[in-house]
Scaffold this active site. Structure first.
Site, short mmCIF file in Angstrom:
data_model
loop_
_atom_site.label_atom_id
_atom_site.label_comp_id
_atom_site.label_asym_id
_atom_site.label_seq_id
_atom_site.Cartn_x
_atom_site.Cartn_y
_atom_site.Cartn_z
N GLY A 31 0.83 -1.19 0.00
CA GLY A 31 0.00 0.00 0.00
C GLY A 31 0.86 1.24 0.00
N GLY A 32 0.21 2.40 0.10
CA GLY A 32 0.94 3.65 0.04
C GLY A 32 1.90 3.83 1.19
N MET A 33 1.60 3.24 2.35
CA MET A 33 2.44 3.45 3.52
C MET A 33 3.28 2.26 3.91
SD MET A 33 0.41 5.84 6.24
CE MET A 33 1.88 5.83 7.26
N GLY A 34 3.02 1.09 3.34
CA GLY A 34 3.79 -0.04 3.78
C GLY A 34 3.58 -1.31 2.99
N VAL A 36 2.88 -5.46 3.54
CA VAL A 36 2.35 -6.39 4.53
C VAL A 36 2.86 -7.80 4.23
CG1 VAL A 36 0.29 -7.34 5.61
CG2 VAL A 36 0.30 -4.97 4.80
N LYS A 51 3.21 -5.48 9.14
CA LYS A 51 3.22 -4.37 8.19
C LYS A 51 4.50 -3.57 8.36
CE LYS A 51 0.48 -0.50 6.50
NZ LYS A 51 -0.83 0.21 6.60
N ASP A 148 -10.16 6.26 5.06
CA ASP A 148 -9.85 5.58 3.79
C ASP A 148 -10.68 4.30 3.66
OD1 ASP A 148 -8.62 5.44 1.33
OD2 ASP A 148 -6.84 4.37 2.08
#
Length: 564
Positions: A31-34, A36, A51, A148
């Site tokens: 995803g945008g932040m990490g 998994v 994550k 989100d």
């Protein structure tokens, strides 16, 4: 995306041991932040999801802000024990990275499920909607916003139950503003209009995203997705949702959730009752009331089409009450703070009409829409504009020169010529309107679609928002800047003022492209006429070397009227 189904083979990091406890296996999603990972908790002998956040634990201020946001993600989820909210087990720092260890949901995301097997029935969608609504109510009760909600952030357990995941951009209500100025954080097609306009958001914003998610899951497509990002953003703010027939009894529920104004949307309790009825197989679902009945009054609008094909626009617009349809002529569109390169705006051809009063701040979400109607006025300010004026000139100066140089006789002659021109089919004035977020931590910010030609009339009008020239010491202020007392507190920094004659924090504008273009204070609104070509620029009254401690933004509409 956080998915229980591997979407790529294990890479070179597979088999790595994190914090002497969590053994990484394969990647579940990115995803945008990490990223998994599927991992094994060797201490408790259980499968988990780890994550790995894409931010280092040291670095500059931007890194520290993102780190605080990541920690908040873990805290936000951990403090909401709910069967339909993903569980958080641990938060660890390892090799300069932050890791959030969560429960492993052995199932696909809702987005994957729909992509593989097609849309769900209204009853099944309503059942999942009830579970997600319960999760959101628990999240909101804990003082948290998800921000989100979308099908990709909902996992399905083997028993079919929904799990709300990925609180990567969650914001707590403890007062710290973490997103950088002008940044739209989240998935735009599932983002509530007030968030897309950088205005205050709350639980009703998550409910809007839930409504868009239910439409996608049951209808098979996002109700606001368009071929390009600007078109999608415009659809979210202005267009009615595209709702397929297959929604059936779910339609009144999502129609209510997707109302543009937060106060117009129903309460979570009313939504729960309606979803329970749909899940039970009932089909006679009544329209849901607004949480604030005063905020929702169905309105009528009439439009008469002007032209033929393609990009034709309307030549007459009558608006009564709150406009519920896209304002095809004179649309006001949104540009992120900075506005360089990615700006866009609406253009229309219209006869003159009166300017509606600017709505109250309590209804500020609607201001850019009304601004789009307001720009239909050609004679804004009662005839303040002169062709031979300086690039930007104020109202008083414009009126004085009009009296001295033009005179009543010439003004009447122009009016007669204009009337005769319209009878002969002469083109009507072209009005372009753009709404732009102006960040406090940036210098001059061009409004790319507010391109001005010699003789054009220009109006800059404040719509909403606040900012500060010192987030640690100074309060927030509006477009007029600080009062005299607060401005005196900053006398030691007088060298930082762009316009020395007005207070710090004042909204400023100028016409770039002309030598020695005057810098003007906007306040609530200011109108000018251009004697040369250029692009409108906006900024806070605080100079380039002094912007590092600023915060906030204003939403401003810029209207350019060109008479052929």
């Amino acid at each position: 995306m956080l998915s229980g189904i591997p979407d790529r083979p294990a890479d070179q990091d597979s088999g790595r041991l994190i914090a002497d406890r969590y053994l990484l296996h394969d990647i579940l999603g990115r995803g945008g932040m990490g990223t998994v990972w599927r991992a094994h908790d060797q201490l408790l002998d259980r499968q988990v999801a780890a994550k790995e956040l894409h931010i280092a634990t040291d670095g500059d201020e931007d890194h520290r802000v993102r780190l605080r946001r990541a920690v908040r993600e873990a805290r936000a989820v951990a403090r909401v024990p709910h069967p339909h909210v993903v569980g958080v087990h641990d938060l660890v720092e390892y090799e300069g990275r932050l890791w959030i260890v969560m429960e492993l949901v052995q199932g696909p995301s809702l987005a994957d499920r729909v992509a593989r097997s097609g849309p769900l029935t209204p009853q099944r969608t309503a059942t999942l909607g009830l579970q997600l609504l319960g999760a959101l109510r628990a999240v909101h009760d804990a003082g948290t916003l998800h921000r989100d909600v979308k099908p990709a952030n909902v996992l399905l357990r083997p028993d079919g139950g929904a799990v709300l995941t990925d609180f990567g951009i969650a914001a707590l209500d403890d007062g710290e503003f973490l997103t950088s100025s002008g940044q739209l954080v989240g998935s735009i097609e599932y983002m509530a209009p007030e968030r897309a306009l950088a205005q205050e958001s709350g639980p009703a914003s998550d409910l809007w995203s839930l409504g868009a998610t239910l439409v996608t899951v049951c209808g098979g497509q996002s109700p606001f997705r368009r071929p390009a990002y600007p078109a999608t953003l415009h659809a979210v703010v202005y267009d009615e949702a595209v709702l397929p027939e297959r929604l059936g009894p779910l339609r009144p529920v999502v129609e209510a959730l997707l109302r543009k104004g937060p106060g117009e949307r129903p309460t979570a309790a009313d939504v729960a009752v309606a979803l329970q009825r749909v899940a039970a197989g009932e089909t006679d679902i009544d329209p849901l009331p607004a949480a604030d009945p005063r905020a929702y009054q169905p309105a009528t609008s009439t439009m008469s089409a002007a032209g033929s094909t393609g990009g034709s626009v309307n030549d007459a617009v009558t608006v009564t009450g709150l406009h519920r349809q896209p304002v095809r002529a004179g649309d006001t569109l949104v540009v992120p703070a900075g506005g360089t390169g990615n700006g866009f705006g609406g253009t229309a051809v219209h006869p003159a009409m009166s300017v509606p009063a600017r709505p109250s701040r309590s209804r500020k979400w609607l201001a850019p829409v009304l601004a789009g109607v307001a720009v239909l006025a050609v004679g804004v300010g009662g005839g303040l504009f002169l062709v031979d004026a300086s690039p930007f000139q104020g109202k008083e100066q414009g009126q004085e020169e009009q009296a001295n140089d033009r005179g009543r006789g010439q003004g009447q002659e122009k009016a007669n010529d204009r009337e005769q021109g319209q009878e002969k089919g002469t083109e009507l004035p072209v009005v372009t309107s753009v709404a732009q977020a102006v960040g406090a931590d940036m210098g001059w910010q061009p409004v790319e679609n507010a391109v001005v030609r010699e003789g054009d009339s220009v109006t800059v009008r404040f719509q909403g928002g606040e900012w500060s020239v010192d987030r640690e010491q100074m309060p927030m202020t509006g477009p007029a800047g600080y009062d005299a007392e607060n401005d005196r507190l900053l006398e030691f920094a007088e060298h930082c003022k762009v316009a020395p004659e007005v207070p710090f924090g004042t909204l400023l504008t100028r016409l770039a492209g002309k030598d020695a273009a005057p810098v003007l204070a906007v306040g609530d609104a200011v109108a000018f006429q251009a004697a040369g070509d250029g692009v409108v620029e906006l900024r806070i009254n605080d100079d380039e070397g002094c912007l590092h401690d600023n915060e906030g933004e204003l939403t401003v509409s810029v209207e350019v009227t060109h008479t052929p």
